[in-house]
Design a protein around this motif. Structure first.
Motif, PDB file in Angstrom:
ATOM      1  N   LYS A 177       0.284   3.980  -1.159  1.00 30.72           N
ATOM      2  CA  LYS A 177      -0.316   5.473  -1.152  1.00 30.72           C
ATOM      3  C   LYS A 177      -0.888   5.565   0.145  1.00 30.72           C
ATOM      4  CE  LYS A 177      -3.929   7.116  -3.852  1.00 30.72           C
ATOM      5  NZ  LYS A 177      -4.754   6.979  -5.254  1.00 30.72           N
TER       6      LYS A 177
ATOM      7  N   LYS B  29      -0.579  -1.987  -4.451  1.00 29.47           N
ATOM      8  CA  LYS B  29       0.335  -2.318  -5.566  1.00 29.47           C
ATOM      9  C   LYS B  29       0.541  -3.709  -5.426  1.00 29.47           C
ATOM     10  CE  LYS B  29       0.823   1.381  -8.068  1.00 29.47           C
ATOM     11  NZ  LYS B  29      -0.430   1.660  -8.043  1.00 29.47           N
TER      12      LYS B  29
ATOM     13  N   ARG C   2       0.972  -1.299  -0.053  1.00 28.62           N
ATOM     14  CA  ARG C   2       0.039   0.074   0.081  1.00 28.62           C
ATOM     15  C   ARG C   2       0.834   1.252   0.080  1.00 28.62           C
ATOM     16  NH1 ARG C   2      -5.262  -0.194   3.363  1.00 28.62           N
ATOM     17  NH2 ARG C   2      -6.325   1.781   2.723  1.00 28.62           N
TER      18      ARG C   2
ATOM     19  N   GLU D  21     -11.301  -3.318  -4.101  1.00 29.58           N
ATOM     20  CA  GLU D  21     -10.118  -2.857  -4.739  1.00 29.58           C
ATOM     21  C   GLU D  21      -8.995  -3.780  -4.735  1.00 29.58           C
ATOM     22  OE1 GLU D  21      -9.871  -0.508  -6.729  1.00 29.58           O
ATOM     23  OE2 GLU D  21      -7.672  -0.029  -6.854  1.00 29.58           O
TER      24      GLU D  21
ATOM     25  N   LYS E 160      -9.088   3.933  -4.917  1.00 35.07           N
ATOM     26  CA  LYS E 160      -8.770   3.629  -6.105  1.00 35.07           C
ATOM     27  C   LYS E 160      -7.241   3.562  -6.479  1.00 35.07           C
ATOM     28  CE  LYS E 160     -10.027   2.850 -10.517  1.00 35.07           C
ATOM     29  NZ  LYS E 160     -10.375   1.606 -11.091  1.00 35.07           N
ATOM     30  N   ASN E 161      -6.713   2.364  -6.848  1.00 40.32           N
ATOM     31  CA  ASN E 161      -5.251   2.309  -7.118  1.00 40.32           C
ATOM     32  C   ASN E 161      -4.317   2.307  -5.804  1.00 40.32           C
ATOM     33  OD1 ASN E 161      -5.629   1.867  -9.923  1.00 40.32           O
ATOM     34  ND2 ASN E 161      -6.079   4.221 -10.226  1.00 40.32           N
TER      35      ASN E 161
ATOM     36  N   THR F  88      -3.572   6.711   1.915  1.00 38.82           N
ATOM     37  CA  THR F  88      -5.141   7.010   1.484  1.00 38.82           C
ATOM     38  C   THR F  88      -5.768   7.712   2.786  1.00 38.82           C
ATOM     39  OG1 THR F  88      -5.696   4.955   1.810  1.00 38.82           O
ATOM     40  CG2 THR F  88      -5.517   5.650  -0.396  1.00 38.82           C
TER      41      THR F  88
ATOM     42  N   THR G  63      -6.285  -8.243 -11.615  1.00 34.87           N
ATOM     43  CA  THR G  63      -5.551  -7.632 -12.772  1.00 34.87           C
ATOM     44  C   THR G  63      -4.256  -8.529 -12.668  1.00 34.87           C
ATOM     45  OG1 THR G  63      -6.856  -5.729 -12.178  1.00 34.87           O
ATOM     46  CG2 THR G  63      -4.806  -5.589 -13.728  1.00 34.87           C
TER      47      THR G  63
ATOM     48  N   ARG H 205      -9.757  -6.366  -6.922  1.00 31.91           N
ATOM     49  CA  ARG H 205      -9.545  -6.028  -8.365  1.00 31.91           C
ATOM     50  C   ARG H 205      -7.997  -5.986  -8.634  1.00 31.91           C
ATOM     51  NH1 ARG H 205      -8.207  -1.982 -11.384  1.00 31.91           N
ATOM     52  NH2 ARG H 205      -7.081  -0.747  -9.565  1.00 31.91           N
ATOM     53  N   THR H 206      -7.081  -5.468  -7.649  1.00 35.31           N
ATOM     54  CA  THR H 206      -5.753  -5.453  -7.923  1.00 35.31           C
ATOM     55  C   THR H 206      -5.069  -6.665  -8.120  1.00 35.31           C
ATOM     56  OG1 THR H 206      -5.639  -3.195  -6.776  1.00 35.31           O
ATOM     57  CG2 THR H 206      -3.465  -4.560  -6.950  1.00 35.31           C
TER      58      THR H 206
END
Ligand code: ZN
Ligand code: ZN
Length: 257
Positions: free
Chosen positions: A180, A202, A178, A229, A198-199, A182, A236, A232-233
């Motif tokens: 970022k 990593k 993580r 999220e 969102k995003n 947030t 992906t 989703r990461t």
């Protein structure tokens, strides 16, 4: 010599422990009341915990199930039927209110690992009953940004994941980072939370997750934005299927809105 030292130090350790108990008598992590004996929670908190863990919830989105709500053949509630669930199934210990919320907070903010481990053991029993346990390759804790971890001096989701790993003999896979920082999600709607997070994650390249089936681990799920999220990461990056295990689900239905 070692035995002699033990002979002297053991009574001293016991005395120190008794004095500490007199100065700081053990208190219940659920209600902060004085505990009558060596037990993590008082009898009232035990029974409230037993009630919340027995409450029915949707096995797909973990939202509480009303008395007239039924599940379809895919084990989905009315909300799940309308949307496409981003996580195959979420196993939760109980509802995030009352005693359970107090104990989760005592783990997170007061480093009460004793109570936290007991909750995680309880969750492990529930996870062991899931039909999907045989499918998963490991437990992936939701990471905190390093500044928050440093301030709290505890990595509570890793603690829960370690406990699940001990019980199931499956590895902890720290596939997410993580980077970022947030802002806190408290008080935000699901849409605002999704935007906020969102995003945020990593992939940690140390862990190969191509084709893996993972179980995300978190303490509390409010609307699911963080878990979705993270899922989703991972997907992906090539993960095949995502499940989740959480200590508590907020007592709301708005998982998808
Ligand atoms: Zn209590
Ligand atoms: Zn559902």
């Amino acid at each position: 010599m070692e035995r002699l030292r033990h002979h002297f130090t053991r009574p001293l350790t016991l005395l120190a422990s008794r004095l500490s108990q007199l100065a700081y008598p053990p208190r219940c992590a659920g209600c902060n009341g004085l505990l009558p004996e060596q037990t993590p929670w008082c009898p009232q908190c035990w029974s409230e915990l037993a009630l919340t863990t027995a409450k029915p919830c949707c096995p797909t989105c973990a939202a509480p199930l009303g008395p007239y709500q039924t599940l379809n053949s895919l084990h989905q509630c009315n909300q799940c039927k309308k949307h496409s669930p981003k996580i195959k199934s979420i196993c939760r210990l109980g509802t995030y209110n009352g005693v359970l919320s107090q104990i989760v907070r005592s783990l997170k903010y007061n480093k009460n690992t004793y109570s936290g481990n007991l909750l995680a053991d309880w969750l492990a029993d529930k996870v062991a009953d899931q039909p999907w346990l045989d499918e998963i390759d490991g437990f992936c804790p939701i990471p905190m940004h390093w500044t928050r971890r440093w301030l709290r001096r505890i990595d509570h989701t890793k603690i829960i994941a370690d406990r699940l790993s001990n019980h199931t003999h499956l590895p902890v896979i720290q596939a997410l980072r993580r980077p970022k920082p947030t802002p806190q999600q408290v008080g935000l709607s699901h849409t605002a939370r999704m935007k906020n997070i969102k995003n945020a994650f990593k992939i940690n390249p140390r862990w190969p997750i191509e084709g893996a089936t993972l179980c995300l681990v978190d303490d509390v799920m409010t609307t699911g934005a963080t878990l979705f999220e993270a899922a989703r990461t991972l997907k992906t990056a090539g993960a095949a299927k995502i499940y989740a295990a959480i200590l508590a689900k907020a007592d709301n239905w708005d998982v998808y809105t």
